[in-house]
Design an enzyme around this catalytic site. Sequence first.
Site, PDB file in Angstrom:
ATOM      1  N   HIS A   1       0.773  -1.107  -0.071  1.00 46.68           N
ATOM      2  CA  HIS A   1      -0.032   0.017   0.119  1.00 46.68           C
ATOM      3  C   HIS A   1       0.958   1.119  -0.047  1.00 46.68           C
ATOM      4  O   HIS A   1       0.633   2.118  -0.903  1.00 46.68           O
ATOM      5  CB  HIS A   1      -0.803  -0.219   1.210  1.00 46.68           C
ATOM      6  CG  HIS A   1      -1.868   1.211   1.404  1.00 46.68           C
ATOM      7  ND1 HIS A   1      -3.223   1.171   1.019  1.00 46.68           N
ATOM      8  CD2 HIS A   1      -1.616   2.519   1.794  1.00 46.68           C
ATOM      9  CE1 HIS A   1      -3.505   2.375   1.377  1.00 46.68           C
ATOM     10  NE2 HIS A   1      -2.610   2.962   1.975  1.00 46.68           N
ATOM     11  N   GLU A   2       1.981   1.171   0.848  1.00 45.88           N
ATOM     12  CA  GLU A   2       2.561   2.523   1.098  1.00 45.88           C
ATOM     13  C   GLU A   2       3.569   2.742   0.004  1.00 45.88           C
ATOM     14  O   GLU A   2       3.805   3.649  -0.590  1.00 45.88           O
ATOM     15  CB  GLU A   2       3.224   2.625   2.285  1.00 45.88           C
ATOM     16  CG  GLU A   2       2.826   2.387   3.589  1.00 45.88           C
ATOM     17  CD  GLU A   2       1.478   3.645   3.817  1.00 45.88           C
ATOM     18  OE1 GLU A   2       1.704   4.709   3.138  1.00 45.88           O
ATOM     19  OE2 GLU A   2       0.499   3.384   4.564  1.00 45.88           O
TER      20      GLU A   2
ATOM     21  N   HIS B   1       1.554   4.374  -2.887  1.00 46.45           N
ATOM     22  CA  HIS B   1       1.670   5.963  -2.618  1.00 46.45           C
ATOM     23  C   HIS B   1       3.021   6.471  -3.037  1.00 46.45           C
ATOM     24  O   HIS B   1       3.108   7.582  -3.859  1.00 46.45           O
ATOM     25  CB  HIS B   1       1.558   6.428  -1.159  1.00 46.45           C
ATOM     26  CG  HIS B   1       0.046   6.199  -0.806  1.00 46.45           C
ATOM     27  ND1 HIS B   1      -0.717   6.857  -1.067  1.00 46.45           N
ATOM     28  CD2 HIS B   1      -0.481   5.420   0.294  1.00 46.45           C
ATOM     29  CE1 HIS B   1      -2.018   6.883  -0.363  1.00 46.45           C
ATOM     30  NE2 HIS B   1      -1.523   5.787   0.436  1.00 46.45           N
TER      31      HIS B   1
ATOM     32  N   GLU C   1      -4.893   7.534  -3.101  1.00 54.37           N
ATOM     33  CA  GLU C   1      -5.299   6.304  -2.515  1.00 54.37           C
ATOM     34  C   GLU C   1      -5.903   5.422  -3.622  1.00 54.37           C
ATOM     35  O   GLU C   1      -5.628   4.136  -3.354  1.00 54.37           O
ATOM     36  CB  GLU C   1      -6.478   6.518  -1.444  1.00 54.37           C
ATOM     37  CG  GLU C   1      -6.845   5.406  -0.521  1.00 54.37           C
ATOM     38  CD  GLU C   1      -5.781   5.204   0.557  1.00 54.37           C
ATOM     39  OE1 GLU C   1      -4.770   5.948   0.736  1.00 54.37           O
ATOM     40  OE2 GLU C   1      -5.862   4.089   1.094  1.00 54.37           O
TER      41      GLU C   1
END
Length: 503
Positions: A265-266, A269, A295
């Site tokens: 997820h990170e 980003h 997101e």
Amino acid sequence: MADALAALKERLATVMDLNYAAAVLGWDQRTYMPPGGAVGRANQLGTLRKLIHEHFTAPEIGHLLDELAPLAADGQNDSNDAALVRRTRRDYDQARKLPAEFVAEWARARAISNQVWEEARRTSDFALFQPHLEKQFDFAKRQAEYLGYQDHPYDALLDQYEPGMKTAQIKTLFAELKAGTLPLLKAIVNSGVQVDDSLLHQPYDEAKQEQFGVEVTRAFGYDWQRGRQDRTVHPFCTHFGRDDVRITTRFYPDFLSAALFGTMHEAGHAMYEQGVDPELSRTLLSRGASLGVHESQSRMWENLVGRSRPFWQANFGRLQALFPQQLGNADVEMFYRAVNKVQPSLIRVESDELTYNLHIMLRFELEAAILEGNVQVADLAEEWHSRMDDMLGVTPPNDAQGVLQDMHWSGGSVGYFPTYTLGNVLSVQLWERALAAHPTIPEEIGRNEYGTLLQWLRDNVHRYGRKYEPNELIERVTGESLNVQPYMNYLRTKFGDIYGVAV
Ligand code: ZN
């Protein structure tokens, strides 16, 4: 006009340098700073925020923007410079509405509040945090009044994170999503199909978890020469320009999913920030378009890639080799189902794809109710319990697993939560466009190759940074505005398959 443009860029470069310096202090605060450093750090950040505000709201910037107005007014001018003037004008006008003293006072209070929240969360003591939370909501209300709004104070706050988005739109979007999600969830719960995810809840060596996360994100395309990963309580991604984009994670010794999917997820980003056009560096355009668009990137890598069958067909063998004792008797299909188990639960960041948005709706409804005066902060823990029970059928045994679980409110980030769900919705719209352009993407993922997908995202989303407003960008790329239906169809197909239900 060329001189004015150069002068504006020089001033913005100073603002951005100060911003990045504040971001380094913020990163340190949440990774390595000893607890004793809290007060000093609060002062340092308060001072820096004030300086940033003063530099950015200086009348000289206003004069330069006036001079450059013809560039911005030409709607046909799609150049980076025209976009820079347009976006800076908007940010400048917004920032000028906030008194410098208010900005500094809030920054100091935020740093203290964040520290108290960590302690309150650790000891599950809402009463300890309550006065600080009341202050944060007061700051948020004052900010909304300073910024101004037409329909709802929440509009002013939301606009900070998702420019152009209105509270009424969120309400409509969320109602549609809820109407699609609840029957699907009910069908899954009633299907009698039990997905066994016990294999994820075993002892998992932290160093090996870390190693696997590094390998996966490197394969995705996260550039480790321009990034690094550290440990924190509440994982986040931060950047000090496109060439230093850092991720953080939290490892659990006996639960595999949190760090594994959190890292993907990170990295999602981070790859967005690393992919912004270098020409936009040290300007206000040198970051993602909005939190919702951001997101959509993190969720795409975490869910559409990381929780897909092709991904695990390519990667399960390597994970199994790292953890032969834990996963030796499992197969790809068992693992795929385990990481996609649907179960109403207490913690947002660990919830499944389907129930995740219900957690967001709960927070959005509470934020709006507090701003409207219909719920008091003092009653928030109670409200949380009863609404969790209504919506998800689960009740937290304590406040650490309830109202204290997220750090956002401790930092005064009110109006932030809805962007998570906007990102989920958008991730599928973008994914469908990418697959329409390159139908081989799923096969490539099955070979542990992500270059085509990443390049498509670079070309269509990343490189623009903040050049376009979110709705503008979404329409350019997808040909439509934000639309819940592709996302609902994706959820129905994926979970219909796993649970043998058709809704
Ligand atoms: Zn995120």
